[in-house]
Design a protein around this motif. Structure first.
Motif, PDB file in Angstrom:
ATOM      1  N   ILE A 179       0.836  -1.202   0.000  1.00  0.00           N
ATOM      2  CA  ILE A 179       0.000   0.000   0.000  1.00  0.00           C
ATOM      3  C   ILE A 179       0.870   1.250   0.000  1.00  0.00           C
ATOM      4  CG2 ILE A 179      -1.596   1.342   1.434  1.00  0.00           C
ATOM      5  CD1 ILE A 179      -2.903  -1.304   2.237  1.00  0.00           C
ATOM      6  N   ARG A 180       1.941   1.217   0.784  1.00  0.00           N
ATOM      7  CA  ARG A 180       2.838   2.377   0.836  1.00  0.00           C
ATOM      8  C   ARG A 180       3.511   2.617  -0.514  1.00  0.00           C
ATOM      9  NH1 ARG A 180       8.013   2.119   3.074  1.00  0.00           N
ATOM     10  NH2 ARG A 180       7.429   0.211   4.138  1.00  0.00           N
ATOM     11  N   LEU A 181       3.984   1.559  -1.152  1.00  0.00           N
ATOM     12  CA  LEU A 181       4.600   1.704  -2.471  1.00  0.00           C
ATOM     13  C   LEU A 181       3.569   2.102  -3.523  1.00  0.00           C
ATOM     14  CD1 LEU A 181       6.954  -1.425  -2.445  1.00  0.00           C
ATOM     15  CD2 LEU A 181       7.607   0.959  -2.105  1.00  0.00           C
ATOM     16  N   GLU A 228       3.177  16.384  -1.225  1.00  0.00           N
ATOM     17  CA  GLU A 228       1.956  15.621  -0.951  1.00  0.00           C
ATOM     18  C   GLU A 228       2.235  14.126  -0.978  1.00  0.00           C
ATOM     19  OE1 GLU A 228      -2.571  14.875  -2.634  1.00  0.00           O
ATOM     20  OE2 GLU A 228      -1.143  16.023  -3.829  1.00  0.00           O
ATOM     21  N   ALA A 229       3.023  13.672  -1.966  1.00  0.00           N
ATOM     22  CA  ALA A 229       3.347  12.248  -2.053  1.00  0.00           C
ATOM     23  C   ALA A 229       4.106  11.783  -0.814  1.00  0.00           C
ATOM     24  CB  ALA A 229       4.170  11.986  -3.313  1.00  0.00           C
ATOM     25  N   LEU A 230       5.084  12.578  -0.377  1.00  0.00           N
ATOM     26  CA  LEU A 230       5.851  12.215   0.818  1.00  0.00           C
ATOM     27  C   LEU A 230       4.966  12.197   2.063  1.00  0.00           C
ATOM     28  CD1 LEU A 230       9.144  14.223   0.203  1.00  0.00           C
ATOM     29  CD2 LEU A 230       8.803  11.750   0.004  1.00  0.00           C
ATOM     30  N   LEU A 231       4.028  13.140   2.142  1.00  0.00           N
ATOM     31  CA  LEU A 231       3.111  13.170   3.279  1.00  0.00           C
ATOM     32  C   LEU A 231       2.236  11.921   3.305  1.00  0.00           C
ATOM     33  CD1 LEU A 231       1.800  14.616   5.677  1.00  0.00           C
ATOM     34  CD2 LEU A 231       0.306  15.803   4.054  1.00  0.00           C
ATOM     35  N   LEU A 232       1.706  11.534   2.149  1.00  0.00           N
ATOM     36  CA  LEU A 232       0.856  10.350   2.082  1.00  0.00           C
ATOM     37  C   LEU A 232       1.638   9.082   2.421  1.00  0.00           C
ATOM     38  CD1 LEU A 232      -1.197  11.152  -1.150  1.00  0.00           C
ATOM     39  CD2 LEU A 232      -2.005  11.235   1.211  1.00  0.00           C
ATOM     40  N   ALA A 236       1.029   6.464   5.500  1.00  0.00           N
ATOM     41  CA  ALA A 236       0.966   5.015   5.315  1.00  0.00           C
ATOM     42  C   ALA A 236       1.991   4.300   6.187  1.00  0.00           C
ATOM     43  CB  ALA A 236       1.180   4.662   3.843  1.00  0.00           C
ATOM     44  N   ARG A 237       3.176   4.879   6.323  1.00  0.00           N
ATOM     45  CA  ARG A 237       4.205   4.280   7.178  1.00  0.00           C
ATOM     46  C   ARG A 237       3.768   4.312   8.644  1.00  0.00           C
ATOM     47  NH1 ARG A 237       8.206   6.976   5.403  1.00  0.00           N
ATOM     48  NH2 ARG A 237       9.162   5.403   4.065  1.00  0.00           N
ATOM     49  N   TRP A 238       3.148   5.410   9.058  1.00  0.00           N
ATOM     50  CA  TRP A 238       2.626   5.498  10.428  1.00  0.00           C
ATOM     51  C   TRP A 238       1.547   4.435  10.658  1.00  0.00           C
ATOM     52  CZ3 TRP A 238      -2.386   6.607  12.052  1.00  0.00           C
ATOM     53  CH2 TRP A 238      -2.550   6.828  13.431  1.00  0.00           C
ATOM     54  N   GLY A 239       0.643   4.270   9.684  1.00  0.00           N
ATOM     55  CA  GLY A 239      -0.371   3.231   9.809  1.00  0.00           C
ATOM     56  C   GLY A 239       0.225   1.846   9.852  1.00  0.00           C
ATOM     57  N   GLU A 240       1.292   1.635   9.090  1.00  0.00           N
ATOM     58  CA  GLU A 240       1.965   0.340   9.109  1.00  0.00           C
ATOM     59  C   GLU A 240       2.558   0.055  10.478  1.00  0.00           C
ATOM     60  OE1 GLU A 240       5.569  -1.917   6.645  1.00  0.00           O
ATOM     61  OE2 GLU A 240       4.763   0.008   5.961  1.00  0.00           O
ATOM     62  N   ARG A 241       3.180   1.066  11.077  1.00  0.00           N
ATOM     63  CA  ARG A 241       3.743   0.876  12.415  1.00  0.00           C
ATOM     64  C   ARG A 241       2.654   0.554  13.427  1.00  0.00           C
ATOM     65  NH1 ARG A 241       6.826   5.588  11.329  1.00  0.00           N
ATOM     66  NH2 ARG A 241       5.520   6.751  12.774  1.00  0.00           N
ATOM     67  N   LYS A 242       1.529   1.256  13.336  1.00  0.00           N
ATOM     68  CA  LYS A 242       0.448   1.037  14.296  1.00  0.00           C
ATOM     69  C   LYS A 242      -0.172  -0.357  14.152  1.00  0.00           C
ATOM     70  CE  LYS A 242       0.482   4.978  16.444  1.00  0.00           C
ATOM     71  NZ  LYS A 242       0.798   5.046  17.897  1.00  0.00           N
ATOM     72  N   LEU A 243      -0.336  -0.797  12.915  1.00  0.00           N
ATOM     73  CA  LEU A 243      -1.008  -2.066  12.681  1.00  0.00           C
ATOM     74  C   LEU A 243      -0.107  -3.262  12.927  1.00  0.00           C
ATOM     75  CD1 LEU A 243      -3.077  -1.256   9.464  1.00  0.00           C
ATOM     76  CD2 LEU A 243      -3.963  -1.632  11.759  1.00  0.00           C
ATOM     77  N   THR A 244       1.170  -3.124  12.616  1.00  0.00           N
ATOM     78  CA  THR A 244       2.083  -4.267  12.731  1.00  0.00           C
ATOM     79  C   THR A 244       2.917  -4.228  13.993  1.00  0.00           C
ATOM     80  OG1 THR A 244       3.821  -3.134  11.470  1.00  0.00           O
ATOM     81  CG2 THR A 244       2.220  -4.428  10.229  1.00  0.00           C
TER      82      THR A 244
END
Length: 248
Positions: A179-181, A228-232, A236-244
């Protein structure tokens, strides 16, 4: 080293880049390459203009809808292909086609088939990003230790339990990476379709500034898109850390 520990190095790299840009533009730039300070000034003015925000809104419609389609189709498809290898024999050739096909060549076909409106832009964004989502989701399922599946079966787990308790949790890090890529690819598709198919939104602004030789505004628009791309990707990286529960 933690991400907070990397911050000074990232700031130092940015300062070196900004100084190098400023010096080169003043020495060799001329009319077509603005200085860093001129680009920042143009960016500040653009952020205060309604024209930019209207373009961002129009562009992000295609980005959000197209990426939602890519995730909604790509994650389940990748998981199924990773779980049932017999199905992959039929789908693998199409994934390879998407990986090697020049996406710019698809734009005329989209224009002839669905027109040049929002639908075509959404489809292209989805096509750009879905491959990353599918491939990483498939790889995530395959990375799950087969012994865990056999152990779950030996304890009487149903196929549904294996999916919810073993496969999906094990594949989640790879899914989130896909998703991040995919976000980066989606932004690329968003801009490309606006530059090559319809001169609208952010792509239209870039073409307008290029035609009028407004280099600071052109560069500033590109920088805003990159920001904007870097922010998104950071979200996504923050969500990945939270979920995993791991550092990314």
């Amino acid at each position: 080293m933690t991400r907070r520990g990397l911050l000074p190095y990232q700031l130092l790299t940015f300062v070196i880049f900004a100084v190098g840009w400023e010096v080169y533009a003043r020495v060799r730039g001329g009319l077509l390459i603005p200085t860093f300070t001129e680009t920042v000034g143009a960016g500040v003015k653009l952020l205060g203009s309604a024209e930019l925000w209207q373009a961002l809104y129009a562009s992000n419609q295609a980005l959000v809808l197209g990426f939602a389609v890519a995730v909604g189709i790509g994650v389940p498809l990748g998981i199924v292909l990773g779980r049932f290898r017999s199905l992959e024999r039929f789908a693998d050739v199409y994934l390879n086609i998407l990986l090697v096909t020049p996406m710019a060549a698809i734009i005329p076909l989209l224009g002839m088939s669905v027109g040049y409106g929002l639908a075509a832009r959404v489809i292209l964004v989805a096509i750009f990003s879905i491959v990353m989502v599918v491939v990483n989701s498939r790889a995530g399922v395959r990375q799950v230790d087969p012994s865990l599946i056999e152990m779950a079966r030996s304890f009487g787990a149903s196929e549904r339990r294996i999916w919810t308790r073993v496969l999906l949790p094990g594949a989640l890090p790879a899914i989130m990476t896909g998703i991040r890529l995919g976000i980066g690819r989606a932004v690329t598709g968003m801009v490309l379709v606006e530059l090559l198919m319809v001169s609208t939104a952010l792509g239209g602004l870039m073409l307008e500034y290029r035609g009028l030789l407004k280099a600071p505004q052109l560069y500033a628009t590109i920088v805003i898109i990159l920001a904007e791309a870097l922010l998104l990707i950071s979200v996504a990286r923050w969500g990945e850390r939270k979920l995993t529960g791991r550092s990314v």
